[in-house]
Design an enzyme around this catalytic site. Structure first.
Site, short mmCIF file in Angstrom:
data_model
loop_
_atom_site.label_atom_id
_atom_site.label_comp_id
_atom_site.label_asym_id
_atom_site.label_seq_id
_atom_site.Cartn_x
_atom_site.Cartn_y
_atom_site.Cartn_z
N ASP A 119 -37.41 -15.75 -5.67
CA ASP A 119 -38.47 -16.44 -5.18
C ASP A 119 -39.06 -17.22 -6.22
O ASP A 119 -40.31 -16.95 -6.82
CB ASP A 119 -39.36 -15.40 -4.56
CG ASP A 119 -40.83 -16.03 -3.86
OD1 ASP A 119 -41.04 -17.27 -3.91
OD2 ASP A 119 -41.65 -15.05 -3.34
N TYR B 129 -47.72 -16.35 5.52
CA TYR B 129 -48.45 -17.61 5.16
C TYR B 129 -49.90 -17.52 6.10
O TYR B 129 -50.05 -17.05 6.99
CB TYR B 129 -47.88 -18.67 5.47
CG TYR B 129 -46.70 -18.79 4.28
CD1 TYR B 129 -46.83 -19.23 3.04
CD2 TYR B 129 -45.24 -18.90 4.59
CE1 TYR B 129 -46.14 -19.27 2.00
CE2 TYR B 129 -44.32 -19.12 3.87
CZ TYR B 129 -44.71 -19.34 2.48
OH TYR B 129 -43.65 -19.56 1.55
N GLN C 201 -37.10 -11.29 -3.52
CA GLN C 201 -37.99 -11.33 -4.48
C GLN C 201 -37.58 -12.13 -5.77
O GLN C 201 -38.23 -12.99 -6.41
CB GLN C 201 -38.89 -10.11 -4.81
CG GLN C 201 -40.15 -9.93 -4.22
CD GLN C 201 -40.63 -8.55 -4.59
OE1 GLN C 201 -39.80 -7.93 -5.16
NE2 GLN C 201 -42.07 -8.45 -4.13
N ARG D 141 -39.99 -15.00 2.01
CA ARG D 141 -40.86 -14.51 1.10
C ARG D 141 -40.79 -12.88 1.37
O ARG D 141 -41.68 -12.22 2.03
CB ARG D 141 -42.23 -14.84 1.15
CG ARG D 141 -42.66 -16.18 1.34
CD ARG D 141 -42.03 -16.79 0.01
NE ARG D 141 -43.02 -16.73 -1.30
CZ ARG D 141 -43.98 -17.44 -1.55
NH1 ARG D 141 -44.39 -18.27 -1.04
NH2 ARG D 141 -44.55 -17.05 -2.74
N SER E 271 -43.18 -18.08 -5.89
CA SER E 271 -43.73 -17.05 -6.58
C SER E 271 -43.98 -17.36 -8.21
O SER E 271 -45.02 -17.08 -8.79
CB SER E 271 -43.55 -15.68 -6.02
OG SER E 271 -43.75 -15.30 -4.66
P1 NAD Z 1 -49.76 -20.02 -0.45
O1 NAD Z 1 -49.56 -20.79 -1.77
O2 NAD Z 1 -49.18 -20.81 0.64
O3 NAD Z 1 -51.39 -20.34 -0.24
C1 NAD Z 1 -52.15 -19.42 -1.36
C2 NAD Z 1 -53.63 -18.88 -0.32
O4 NAD Z 1 -54.33 -19.76 -0.07
C3 NAD Z 1 -52.88 -17.82 0.32
O5 NAD Z 1 -53.06 -16.39 0.11
C4 NAD Z 1 -53.69 -18.20 1.70
O6 NAD Z 1 -54.03 -17.07 2.52
C5 NAD Z 1 -54.66 -18.88 0.97
N1 NAD Z 1 -55.69 -19.87 2.14
C6 NAD Z 1 -55.20 -20.41 2.82
N2 NAD Z 1 -56.24 -21.30 3.59
C7 NAD Z 1 -57.05 -20.88 2.89
C8 NAD Z 1 -58.73 -20.99 3.00
N3 NAD Z 1 -59.12 -21.93 4.15
N4 NAD Z 1 -59.41 -20.35 2.29
C9 NAD Z 1 -58.98 -19.51 1.37
N5 NAD Z 1 -57.69 -19.17 1.28
C10 NAD Z 1 -56.77 -19.93 1.87
O7 NAD Z 1 -49.41 -18.33 -0.47
P2 NAD Z 1 -48.54 -17.70 -1.63
O8 NAD Z 1 -49.15 -17.26 -2.67
O9 NAD Z 1 -47.27 -18.43 -1.50
O10 NAD Z 1 -48.36 -16.58 -0.69
C11 NAD Z 1 -47.95 -16.52 0.81
C12 NAD Z 1 -47.86 -15.17 1.51
O11 NAD Z 1 -46.68 -14.78 0.96
C13 NAD Z 1 -48.90 -14.08 1.18
O12 NAD Z 1 -49.22 -13.39 2.20
C14 NAD Z 1 -48.16 -13.38 0.07
O13 NAD Z 1 -48.72 -11.98 -0.01
C15 NAD Z 1 -46.69 -13.16 0.55
N6 NAD Z 1 -45.72 -13.20 -0.41
C16 NAD Z 1 -44.83 -11.97 -0.15
C17 NAD Z 1 -44.00 -11.58 -1.34
C18 NAD Z 1 -42.99 -10.58 -1.05
O14 NAD Z 1 -43.01 -9.81 -0.09
N7 NAD Z 1 -41.81 -10.79 -1.72
C19 NAD Z 1 -43.69 -12.66 -2.34
C20 NAD Z 1 -44.62 -13.64 -2.50
C21 NAD Z 1 -45.69 -13.94 -1.62
#
Ligand code: NAD
Length: 375
Positions: free
Chosen positions: A126, A224, A123, A118, A129
């Site tokens: 991904d 994560y 990006q 990620r 996403s």
């Molecule tokens: P995910 O699908 O793994 O989880 C969804 C959300 O659930 C996350 O925001 C997580 O913090 C949250 N979560 C977990 N336990 C929880 C709880 N008990 N209560 C409330 N919320 C809870 O996450 P995702 O959407 O795939 O994103 C994962 C990470 O990757 C994030 O930090 C995101 O910003 C990052 N990301 C970065 C890029 C990039 O830089 N290119 C792209 C996509 C995602």
């Protein structure tokens, strides 16, 4: 080098792994592309459209060097792929140890879309996403259709309608898109995530971050969330009960990478909501954030509609397919070696190394390897 895209075998799947524009791009790269008869049928894309974009139409993966799918395939399909060939797709590696073992034994190289790092550099590839973002959008549209009230405030001669209240749990990619969509429809939105960085993102979309002091929640590798302790989870549920009770719509999106989704909304919290309100659980397919959720069903519990659609991106299959196919094209372009006219696996490259789940008869991801060895 020949690439094959078979039809998806998962019965409710409406998305496809390759669209005609993606075929054109892959063909320009130097790949010979074959798609299975009827690949685009669920989207109304006929075989002739694939033929016009440079593909041939075929039946099997036997001859292919690369097989591109969206969902994990049945085991017998993996065994038809020839040793040394490449499999690309979502393989659910933490939940399908048998599939990972079969790909290893078949001598395949597996590029696992869930494992694409990620990072900013990755990006464009991904797919987690791209699909999560559409799932977040679709969750709000489904909820808006199932709720018994409108989302925006309406001032009419017959009276003023207050805006719907939406509570989003988990503000990652899907949650942030759900917040943005609910805001665009005029709802009042509150949201919570365990990652402290999410608070600013929630506020920047015009929603109110719910602040709960859970002590150290931390962040795992790749940004994560870390799994909470049972005490922290209990504290979180207690603090969220009021927000759930005040909400007309609750959208849950919380995931902990590689693990069962945390249970965040208990039956008692559901019973505290007003009858007629709606919960959409995006984590229904990985265990569910909501007690009593049934994947792919809508249940009425204490008068609240619990909706557990496990394929929300499939609700907007045309756009979801376009984005997924673009993700695949970007990944294969990244791996393409023009001189050799083939894929090159440079294990010093972060994207290649991270994504390559199986290669040379080995499972390369430590967590998945121990799971498979222990299963
Ligand atoms: P995910 O699908 O793994 O989880 C969804 C959300 O659930 C996350 O925001 C997580 O913090 C949250 N979560 C977990 N336990 C929880 C709880 N008990 N209560 C409330 N919320 C809870 O996450 P995702 O959407 O795939 O994103 C994962 C990470 O990757 C994030 O930090 C995101 O910003 C990052 N990301 C970065 C890029 C990039 O830089 N290119 C792209 C996509 C995602």
């Amino acid at each position: 080098m020949r690439l094959f895209a078979p039809r998806e075998r998962y019965p409710q799947e409406t998305r496809v792994a390759l669209t005609p524009p993606a075929v054109e791009q892959l063909t320009r790269l130097g790949l010979g592309v074959t798609v299975e008869v009827g690949l685009g049928a669920s989207l109304g894309i006929d075989d002739a459209s694939y033929l016009r974009s440079g593909a041939t139409i075929g039946q099997s993966a036997d001859e292919a060097d690369i097989v591109v799918r969206l969902r994990p395939p049945p085991l017998d399909e993996i065994r038809t792929q020839r040793p040394g060939s490449v499999a690309v797709g979502f393989f659910e590696p933490f939940f399908q140890p048998e599939l990972v073992r079969a790909m290893t034994e078949a001598g395949l190289s597996a590029l696992c879309m869930e494992l694409i790092p990620r990072t900013t550099l990755a990006q464009k590839m991904d797919a987690l996403s791209s699909q999560a973002s559409l799932a977040g959008y679709a969750a709000v549209i489904v909820a808006a259709e199932r709720i018994d009230k409108v989302l925006p405030m309406m001032t009419t001669p017959a009276g003023t309608i207050t805006p719907a209240r939406v509570f989003v749990i988990g503000a990652g990619v899907a949650g942030l898109q759900a917040i943005a969509t609910a805001r665009r429809l005029g709802a009042r939105v509150e949201a919570f995530d365990t990652r402290p960085a999410a608070q600013e993102q929630i506020a920047s979309l015009g929603a109110k971050p719910l602040v709960i002091d859970l002590g150290a929640t931390g962040e795992a590798k790749g940004g994560y969330a870390q799994a909470l302790t049972p005490e922290q989870l209990m504290q979180q549920r207690q603090a969220m009960a009021k927000s759930c009770a005040a909400a007309d719509i609750v959208i849950t999106t919380a995931q902990v990478f590689g693990k069962r989704a945390p249970l965040l909304v208990t039956a008692a919290m559901v019973a505290g909501m007003r009858p007629g309100s709606v919960i959409v659980d995006l984590a229904a397919g990985s265990g569910g954030n909501v007690e009593g959720i049934v994947p792919d069903e809508e249940c009425l519990v204490s008068g609240v509609k619990l909706i557990g659609l496990s394929n929300l991106p499939g609700k907007v299959a045309r756009d979801a397919s376009q984005l997924y196919a673009n993700n695949v094209v970007s990944l294969l372009t990244h791996l393409w070696d023009p001189a050799a006219k083939g894929l090159r696996f440079d294990l010093n490259d972060e994207i290649t190394s991270g994504t390559l789940l199986v290669h040379g008869g080995q499972i390369r991801h430590d967590g998945v390897r121990s799971l498979v060895e222990g299963s």
